[in-house]
Write an enzyme that holds these catalytic residues in place. Structure first.
Site, mmCIF file in Angstrom:
data_model
loop_
_atom_site.group_PDB
_atom_site.id
_atom_site.type_symbol
_atom_site.label_atom_id
_atom_site.label_comp_id
_atom_site.label_asym_id
_atom_site.label_seq_id
_atom_site.Cartn_x
_atom_site.Cartn_y
_atom_site.Cartn_z
ATOM 1 N N HIS A 18 0.844 -1.208 0.000
ATOM 2 C CA HIS A 18 0.000 0.000 0.000
ATOM 3 C C HIS A 18 0.879 1.259 0.000
ATOM 4 C CE1 HIS A 18 -2.687 -2.913 2.366
ATOM 5 N NE2 HIS A 18 -3.334 -2.711 1.233
ATOM 6 N N LYS A 43 -14.572 -10.253 4.212
ATOM 7 C CA LYS A 43 -13.364 -10.288 5.040
ATOM 8 C C LYS A 43 -13.656 -10.168 6.512
ATOM 9 C CE LYS A 43 -10.177 -8.446 1.669
ATOM 10 N NZ LYS A 43 -9.313 -7.336 1.288
ATOM 11 N N ARG A 93 -1.612 -5.505 -8.717
ATOM 12 C CA ARG A 93 -0.414 -6.314 -8.510
ATOM 13 C C ARG A 93 -0.220 -7.312 -9.636
ATOM 14 N NH1 ARG A 93 -2.318 -8.369 -2.879
ATOM 15 N NH2 ARG A 93 -4.240 -8.169 -4.052
ATOM 16 N N SER A 131 -2.190 -8.485 2.729
ATOM 17 C CA SER A 131 -2.368 -8.431 4.178
ATOM 18 C C SER A 131 -2.660 -9.827 4.734
ATOM 19 C CB SER A 131 -3.492 -7.457 4.531
ATOM 20 O OG SER A 131 -3.158 -6.176 4.065
#
Ligand code: COA
Length: 167
Positions: A18, A43, A93, A131
């Site tokens: 990030h 999540k 990504r 993460s």
């Protein structure tokens, strides 16, 4: 007129991935608003929204043009409109992110037609970070120091030790 862009995410927790995007975005836009999503249906966050805001502030304290760091519990497009910005930044990504990001950008444009999504390709050295991977490595006591700032590492390890929870 100053150009403000919004950079949203879950940031559970903020990583060098990030920070790579934030660093580059601060060089393109006059101001950046970092918007931290309160909940994401898919999540289960380890840090509360308040903690994620605190950790994100800590990790970005040396950037000059971060206008504010806010939590939100709303549609992202509505938040952007409310914050008077029509520029949304997202990092990509891999090709797998791309598919999801196209859908996200399209639905956001449906809701707020003036909103344009700008994609920055992650730098190669951080493009594999996520993460969830970091939380998993931490849970099994692996080395997480290459992936996030020291203060955030410590907070994550503290949290995992305290909860001793299954993520
Ligand atoms: N480098 C490394 N990792 C990165 C990264 C980068 N540049 N950018 C994102 N990531 C990682 C994150 O760590 C995260 O990893 P994880 O899945 O293992 O936790 C993952 O990529 C995706 O995270 P994030 O960028 O936070 O996106 P998200 O998919 O959780 O979506 C919002 C966050 C806020 C954009 C989205 O939930 C949202 O818009 N919510 C509001 C409701 C809404 O408007 N929905 C859309 C219309 S229905």
């Amino acid at each position: 007129m100053k150009k403000t862009a919004i950079y949203p995410g879950t940031f559970d927790p903020i990583t060098y991935g990030h920070l790579d995007i934030i660093n580059r975005a601060t060089k393109i836009f006059d101001n950046i608003i970092i918007a931290i999503s309160a909940n994401n249906l898919n999540k289960k966050n380890i840090f509360s929204l308040k903690e994620r805001i605190k950790l994100t502030k800590l990790a970005t304290k040396n950037f000059k043009n971060i206008k504010k760091i806010i939590g939100f519990n709303d549609l992202l497009a509505n938040l952007a409109k409310k914050e008077n910005t029509n520029i949304l930044i997202r990092g990509i990504r891999t090709i797998f992110d791309f598919d999801y990001e196209i859908k996200l950008a399209s639905i956001n444009k449906e809701i707020y037609p003036e909103l344009d999504s700008i994609f920055l390709l992650s730098s190669k050295k951080v493009s594999f970070i996520s993460s969830s991977f970091i939380k998993e490595i931490a849970k099994y006591k692996g080395n997480i120091t290459p992936y996030l700032p020291k203060e955030i590492c410590l907070e994550l390890l503290k949290k995992i030790n305290k909860n001793n929870r299954v993520i």
